[in-house]
Design a protein around this motif. Structure first.
Motif, PDB file in Angstrom:
ATOM      1  N   GLN A 451       0.821  -1.208   0.000  1.00  0.00           N
ATOM      2  CA  GLN A 451       0.000   0.000   0.000  1.00  0.00           C
ATOM      3  C   GLN A 451       0.853   1.256   0.000  1.00  0.00           C
ATOM      4  O   GLN A 451       0.523   2.232  -0.671  1.00  0.00           O
ATOM      5  CB  GLN A 451      -0.944   0.016   1.192  1.00  0.00           C
ATOM      6  CG  GLN A 451      -1.952   1.167   1.124  1.00  0.00           C
ATOM      7  CD  GLN A 451      -3.005   1.071   2.204  1.00  0.00           C
ATOM      8  OE1 GLN A 451      -2.696   0.780   3.337  1.00  0.00           O
ATOM      9  NE2 GLN A 451      -4.254   1.311   1.828  1.00  0.00           N
ATOM     10  N   ILE A 452       1.957   1.251   0.724  1.00  0.00           N
ATOM     11  CA  ILE A 452       2.793   2.451   0.780  1.00  0.00           C
ATOM     12  C   ILE A 452       3.726   2.550  -0.420  1.00  0.00           C
ATOM     13  O   ILE A 452       4.473   3.528  -0.541  1.00  0.00           O
ATOM     14  CB  ILE A 452       3.624   2.486   2.083  1.00  0.00           C
ATOM     15  CG1 ILE A 452       4.624   1.325   2.125  1.00  0.00           C
ATOM     16  CG2 ILE A 452       2.714   2.451   3.299  1.00  0.00           C
ATOM     17  CD1 ILE A 452       5.547   1.369   3.321  1.00  0.00           C
ATOM     18  N   SER A 453       3.688   1.549  -1.320  1.00  0.00           N
ATOM     19  CA  SER A 453       4.594   1.545  -2.465  1.00  0.00           C
ATOM     20  C   SER A 453       3.876   1.732  -3.796  1.00  0.00           C
ATOM     21  O   SER A 453       4.483   1.545  -4.850  1.00  0.00           O
ATOM     22  CB  SER A 453       5.383   0.228  -2.502  1.00  0.00           C
ATOM     23  OG  SER A 453       6.090   0.023  -1.303  1.00  0.00           O
ATOM     24  N   GLY A 454       2.586   2.068  -3.763  1.00  0.00           N
ATOM     25  CA  GLY A 454       1.899   2.329  -5.017  1.00  0.00           C
ATOM     26  C   GLY A 454       0.557   1.667  -5.185  1.00  0.00           C
ATOM     27  O   GLY A 454      -0.187   1.975  -6.106  1.00  0.00           O
ATOM     28  N   TRP A 460       1.969  -6.993 -10.776  1.00  0.00           N
ATOM     29  CA  TRP A 460       1.706  -8.157  -9.933  1.00  0.00           C
ATOM     30  C   TRP A 460       2.981  -8.687  -9.296  1.00  0.00           C
ATOM     31  O   TRP A 460       3.030  -8.963  -8.101  1.00  0.00           O
ATOM     32  CB  TRP A 460       1.038  -9.234 -10.780  1.00  0.00           C
ATOM     33  CG  TRP A 460       1.072 -10.601 -10.163  1.00  0.00           C
ATOM     34  CD1 TRP A 460       1.850 -11.658 -10.541  1.00  0.00           C
ATOM     35  CD2 TRP A 460       0.295 -11.066  -9.056  1.00  0.00           C
ATOM     36  NE1 TRP A 460       1.613 -12.745  -9.742  1.00  0.00           N
ATOM     37  CE2 TRP A 460       0.665 -12.408  -8.819  1.00  0.00           C
ATOM     38  CE3 TRP A 460      -0.668 -10.485  -8.240  1.00  0.00           C
ATOM     39  CZ2 TRP A 460       0.107 -13.174  -7.820  1.00  0.00           C
ATOM     40  CZ3 TRP A 460      -1.231 -11.253  -7.230  1.00  0.00           C
ATOM     41  CH2 TRP A 460      -0.849 -12.564  -7.018  1.00  0.00           C
ATOM     42  N   GLU A 461       4.044  -8.835 -10.094  1.00  0.00           N
ATOM     43  CA  GLU A 461       5.287  -9.387  -9.559  1.00  0.00           C
ATOM     44  C   GLU A 461       5.872  -8.501  -8.471  1.00  0.00           C
ATOM     45  O   GLU A 461       6.426  -8.994  -7.485  1.00  0.00           O
ATOM     46  CB  GLU A 461       6.293  -9.580 -10.689  1.00  0.00           C
ATOM     47  CG  GLU A 461       5.925 -10.692 -11.665  1.00  0.00           C
ATOM     48  CD  GLU A 461       7.016 -10.940 -12.680  1.00  0.00           C
ATOM     49  OE1 GLU A 461       8.041 -10.224 -12.629  1.00  0.00           O
ATOM     50  OE2 GLU A 461       6.853 -11.834 -13.521  1.00  0.00           O
ATOM     51  N   GLU A 462       5.745  -7.193  -8.638  1.00  0.00           N
ATOM     52  CA  GLU A 462       6.282  -6.286  -7.620  1.00  0.00           C
ATOM     53  C   GLU A 462       5.462  -6.368  -6.338  1.00  0.00           C
ATOM     54  O   GLU A 462       6.019  -6.329  -5.236  1.00  0.00           O
ATOM     55  CB  GLU A 462       6.282  -4.847  -8.162  1.00  0.00           C
ATOM     56  CG  GLU A 462       6.795  -3.795  -7.187  1.00  0.00           C
ATOM     57  CD  GLU A 462       8.273  -3.951  -6.871  1.00  0.00           C
ATOM     58  OE1 GLU A 462       8.748  -3.258  -5.953  1.00  0.00           O
ATOM     59  OE2 GLU A 462       8.947  -4.760  -7.528  1.00  0.00           O
ATOM     60  N   ALA A 463       4.140  -6.470  -6.461  1.00  0.00           N
ATOM     61  CA  ALA A 463       3.298  -6.601  -5.274  1.00  0.00           C
ATOM     62  C   ALA A 463       3.628  -7.887  -4.514  1.00  0.00           C
ATOM     63  O   ALA A 463       3.710  -7.896  -3.276  1.00  0.00           O
ATOM     64  CB  ALA A 463       1.820  -6.584  -5.679  1.00  0.00           C
ATOM     65  N   VAL A 464       3.839  -8.981  -5.250  1.00  0.00           N
ATOM     66  CA  VAL A 464       4.212 -10.244  -4.612  1.00  0.00           C
ATOM     67  C   VAL A 464       5.567 -10.124  -3.937  1.00  0.00           C
ATOM     68  O   VAL A 464       5.779 -10.603  -2.815  1.00  0.00           O
ATOM     69  CB  VAL A 464       4.218 -11.382  -5.654  1.00  0.00           C
ATOM     70  CG1 VAL A 464       4.836 -12.651  -5.071  1.00  0.00           C
ATOM     71  CG2 VAL A 464       2.802 -11.659  -6.139  1.00  0.00           C
ATOM     72  N   ARG A 465       6.511  -9.471  -4.608  1.00  0.00           N
ATOM     73  CA  ARG A 465       7.847  -9.316  -4.039  1.00  0.00           C
ATOM     74  C   ARG A 465       7.788  -8.545  -2.728  1.00  0.00           C
ATOM     75  O   ARG A 465       8.466  -8.888  -1.753  1.00  0.00           O
ATOM     76  CB  ARG A 465       8.764  -8.584  -5.027  1.00  0.00           C
ATOM     77  CG  ARG A 465      10.211  -8.491  -4.566  1.00  0.00           C
ATOM     78  CD  ARG A 465      11.026  -7.645  -5.507  1.00  0.00           C
ATOM     79  NE  ARG A 465      10.666  -6.240  -5.408  1.00  0.00           N
ATOM     80  CZ  ARG A 465      11.148  -5.427  -4.474  1.00  0.00           C
ATOM     81  NH1 ARG A 465      11.969  -5.873  -3.553  1.00  0.00           N
ATOM     82  NH2 ARG A 465      10.783  -4.157  -4.453  1.00  0.00           N
ATOM     83  N   LEU A 466       6.974  -7.496  -2.680  1.00  0.00           N
ATOM     84  CA  LEU A 466       6.856  -6.708  -1.454  1.00  0.00           C
ATOM     85  C   LEU A 466       6.213  -7.529  -0.333  1.00  0.00           C
ATOM     86  O   LEU A 466       6.625  -7.432   0.825  1.00  0.00           O
ATOM     87  CB  LEU A 466       6.044  -5.442  -1.727  1.00  0.00           C
ATOM     88  CG  LEU A 466       6.725  -4.387  -2.586  1.00  0.00           C
ATOM     89  CD1 LEU A 466       5.744  -3.274  -2.945  1.00  0.00           C
ATOM     90  CD2 LEU A 466       7.944  -3.807  -1.873  1.00  0.00           C
ATOM     91  N   LYS A 485       3.910   5.482   7.311  1.00  0.00           N
ATOM     92  CA  LYS A 485       3.906   5.877   5.906  1.00  0.00           C
ATOM     93  C   LYS A 485       2.545   5.683   5.256  1.00  0.00           C
ATOM     94  O   LYS A 485       2.273   6.273   4.207  1.00  0.00           O
ATOM     95  CB  LYS A 485       4.957   5.079   5.136  1.00  0.00           C
ATOM     96  CG  LYS A 485       6.389   5.406   5.556  1.00  0.00           C
ATOM     97  CD  LYS A 485       7.395   4.589   4.759  1.00  0.00           C
ATOM     98  CE  LYS A 485       8.823   4.926   5.165  1.00  0.00           C
ATOM     99  NZ  LYS A 485       9.816   4.135   4.384  1.00  0.00           N
ATOM    100  N   THR A 486       1.677   4.859   5.863  1.00  0.00           N
ATOM    101  CA  THR A 486       0.360   4.621   5.288  1.00  0.00           C
ATOM    102  C   THR A 486      -0.470   5.896   5.250  1.00  0.00           C
ATOM    103  O   THR A 486      -1.191   6.150   4.274  1.00  0.00           O
ATOM    104  CB  THR A 486      -0.376   3.534   6.091  1.00  0.00           C
ATOM    105  OG1 THR A 486       0.332   2.296   5.968  1.00  0.00           O
ATOM    106  CG2 THR A 486      -1.790   3.347   5.583  1.00  0.00           C
ATOM    107  N   ALA A 487      -0.367   6.700   6.306  1.00  0.00           N
ATOM    108  CA  ALA A 487      -1.144   7.942   6.358  1.00  0.00           C
ATOM    109  C   ALA A 487      -0.807   8.833   5.166  1.00  0.00           C
ATOM    110  O   ALA A 487      -1.701   9.403   4.520  1.00  0.00           O
ATOM    111  CB  ALA A 487      -0.879   8.665   7.675  1.00  0.00           C
ATOM    112  N   ARG A 488       0.493   8.930   4.843  1.00  0.00           N
ATOM    113  CA  ARG A 488       0.901   9.758   3.701  1.00  0.00           C
ATOM    114  C   ARG A 488       0.406   9.167   2.390  1.00  0.00           C
ATOM    115  O   ARG A 488      -0.026   9.899   1.486  1.00  0.00           O
ATOM    116  CB  ARG A 488       2.424   9.885   3.691  1.00  0.00           C
ATOM    117  CG  ARG A 488       2.950  10.838   2.626  1.00  0.00           C
ATOM    118  CD  ARG A 488       4.439  11.050   2.773  1.00  0.00           C
ATOM    119  NE  ARG A 488       5.165   9.796   2.644  1.00  0.00           N
ATOM    120  CZ  ARG A 488       6.484   9.703   2.795  1.00  0.00           C
ATOM    121  NH1 ARG A 488       7.193  10.759   3.120  1.00  0.00           N
ATOM    122  NH2 ARG A 488       7.083   8.526   2.658  1.00  0.00           N
ATOM    123  N   ALA A 489       0.445   7.836   2.275  1.00  0.00           N
ATOM    124  CA  ALA A 489      -0.020   7.195   1.039  1.00  0.00           C
ATOM    125  C   ALA A 489      -1.523   7.399   0.854  1.00  0.00           C
ATOM    126  O   ALA A 489      -1.997   7.596  -0.272  1.00  0.00           O
ATOM    127  CB  ALA A 489       0.312   5.705   1.074  1.00  0.00           C
TER     128      ALA A 489
END
Length: 497
Positions: A451-454, A460-466, A485-489
């Motif tokens: 969530q804090i990364s986009g 999909w691969e990036e979400a799985v990696r995170l 960091k969630t509040a800022r996102a």
């Protein structure tokens, strides 16, 4: 030939794995670098700000003191604080360039300096029989450490903004085989806040044309690392794990870099394992990288569960009026129920009903097949930026993630956590391979690294990696950072649709 991570690599036909040491005079020639003053400017700003913070703390302590000050121990201790605080930060390494802008080590060093300062004041007060104010020891020093942490966080935001604008960056030459070079370069380009800008690559002969086409960067051979760095004004060499980095090659390369001012970084090949799980352990003079097993049970999990339920209960009570208003808005804006219940898969593959405020028209699930051509996501997900099923109120709820607030009930029940991997659908889990299934070793989260990364903007691969990165490196400290960091996102609404 065997690499340091235990893999046996075939020697390429045209590549010599030993590099001839350059002449001493050539090794001493400094590498031309650009924007080399950014670290000095950043350090100067930190020292100035933290000296002023210490001076302000001393002034507050003296202003709150009772009785005469001239010649008192409190006066001298307060004045010494102004010089002692930045000096202690320097001693613990808080002004080292490698900690600027990334990781949590910078904040840990500030905490270490605060503890040393507390211990020092206590010792000096006892040894010299000084009558120091309790406020100086109990209140002022912890407050100074906390304000310094806040100041460093603001400085980090400023540095991150500069790096996104292409400033305050280290220029990097990536060394290795083609696939590993492309992967590392891609990750560095997607994480500009790390401050590493790839300007060239050095690869095996068979990979040169492929890497040059993919990166649109200058590409040279493995034997031309130092010359390439000089030519392009680099100040850092990053060697990938899946490269011709046998012990002899890497050792010779490090010799070549002596006196050049170039920093040497080596990727360990364990990109999802980081932080406290990695240790260097010497065995009879041979340094080996020790990787601890991830811990999915124990007292930390008990603490995490207690914190999850306590915070969820407090949040439900605090946001009760907001939840009622949102429920009313959903109810009057479109026909259908207020809440949307969907089956998700949680810890150890157990299913549960995840709650959300309804943001779509009734029967939206049955319309997925007809909208498949408009899918904006890849992998196993279905996402549309302009989904016709979303109601006007639902679009507003999604923009600020307000539709997810009812998941606090799931956290209170224990089926979810405040922080964790994204809760997957049953059809997603049915298509998981063994590595992706590791997401089910922990409870899914209301928020997480995804969530804090986009959020929905992530491939999909990036979400799985995170998600896997979180599973492998979970800690209470990481949870606090993600919640912060969630509040800022959420406010920025990045990737929310």
């Amino acid at each position: 030939m065997r690499t340091t991570d235990g893999h046996v690599l075939p020697a390429p036909r045209d590549v010599r794995l030993t590099l001839a040491p350059p002449p001493a005079a050539a090794a001493a020639v400094p590498v031309p670098r650009t924007d080399v003053d950014w670290a000095r400017r950043h350090r100067t700003g930190l020292v100035t700000a933290e000296t002023l913070l210490a001076a302000g703390t001393a002034a507050v302590v003296l202003a709150a003191a009772d009785g005469p000050l001239p010649g008192s121990g409190l006066l001298w201790a307060s004045l010494a604080l102004v010089l002692a605080w930045p000096a202690l930060l320097a001693v613990v390494g808080a002004y080292e360039e490698r900690s600027f802008g990334i990781g949590s080590d910078e904040f840990r060093r500030i905490g270490r300096a605060g503890l040393v300062l507390l211990a020092g004041l206590g010792f000096v007060s006892y040894a010299a029989e000084l009558d120091l104010s309790r406020g100086l020891v109990v209140v002022a020093v912890p407050a100074l450490a906390l304000t310094t942490v806040l100041e460093r966080y603001l400085a980090r935001l400023l540095l991150a903004r500069q790096r996104l604008q292409g400033r305050s960056l280290k220029r990097v030459v990536v060394v290795g085989r083609g696939g590993a070079v492309l992967e590392l370069t891609d990750r560095l380009s997607r994480n500009r806040h790390a401050g590493l800008d790839v300007v060239a690559a050095c690869v095996t002969p068979d990979d040169r044309s492929r890497v040059a086409r993919a990166l649109d960067l200058p590409v040279a051979g493995l034997e031309e690392v130092l010359a390439t760095a000089r030519l392009h004004g680099a100040d850092t060499i990053a060697v990938t794990s899946a490269s011709e980095t046998a012990a002899e090659y890497l050792r010779t390369l490090s010799w070549q870099l002596e006196g050049s001012g170039l920093e040497l970084l080596v990727a360990p090949g364990l990109v999802e394992v980081a932080g406290p799980r990695l240790h260097i352990r010497p065995f009879d003079g041979l340094p080996l990288l020790s990787v601890e097993q991830p811990r999915f049970e124990g007292w930390r999990r008990v603490v995490k569960g207690a914190i999850d339920r306590s915070v969820a209960l407090a949040a439900l009570v605090f946001f009760a009026p907001v939840l009622a208003a949102l429920a009313l808005a959903v109810r009057v804006s479109s026909p259908g129920p207020v809440f949307y219940r969907q089956e998700r898969i949680g810890l150890q593959g157990r299913s549960f009903a995840m709650l959300k405020f309804r943001s779509m028209v009734p029967g939206a699930d049955q319309q997925v097949a007809s909208l498949s051509d408009g899918n904006d996501a890849d992998g196993l997900l279905f996402k549309m930026r302009h989904d016709p099923r979303v109601t006007p109120v639902g679009r507003w709820l999604r923009r600020f993630s307000l539709d997810e607030l009812p998941q606090l009930v799931n956290v209170l029940r224990g089926s979810m956590s405040l922080v964790g991997p994204r809760p997957p659908l049953p059809q997603e889990v049915a298509r998981y391979d063994s590595s992706v299934s590791r997401r089910l070793l922990v409870k899914p989260g209301l928020t997480g690294l995804w969530q804090i990364s986009g959020r929905s903007d992530l491939p999909w691969e990036e979400a799985v990696r995170l998600d896997l990165r979180y599973v492998e490196n979970w800690s209470l400290t990481l949870d606090v950072q993600i919640l912060w960091k969630t509040a800022r996102a959420v406010v920025s609404a990045s990737g929310a649709y």
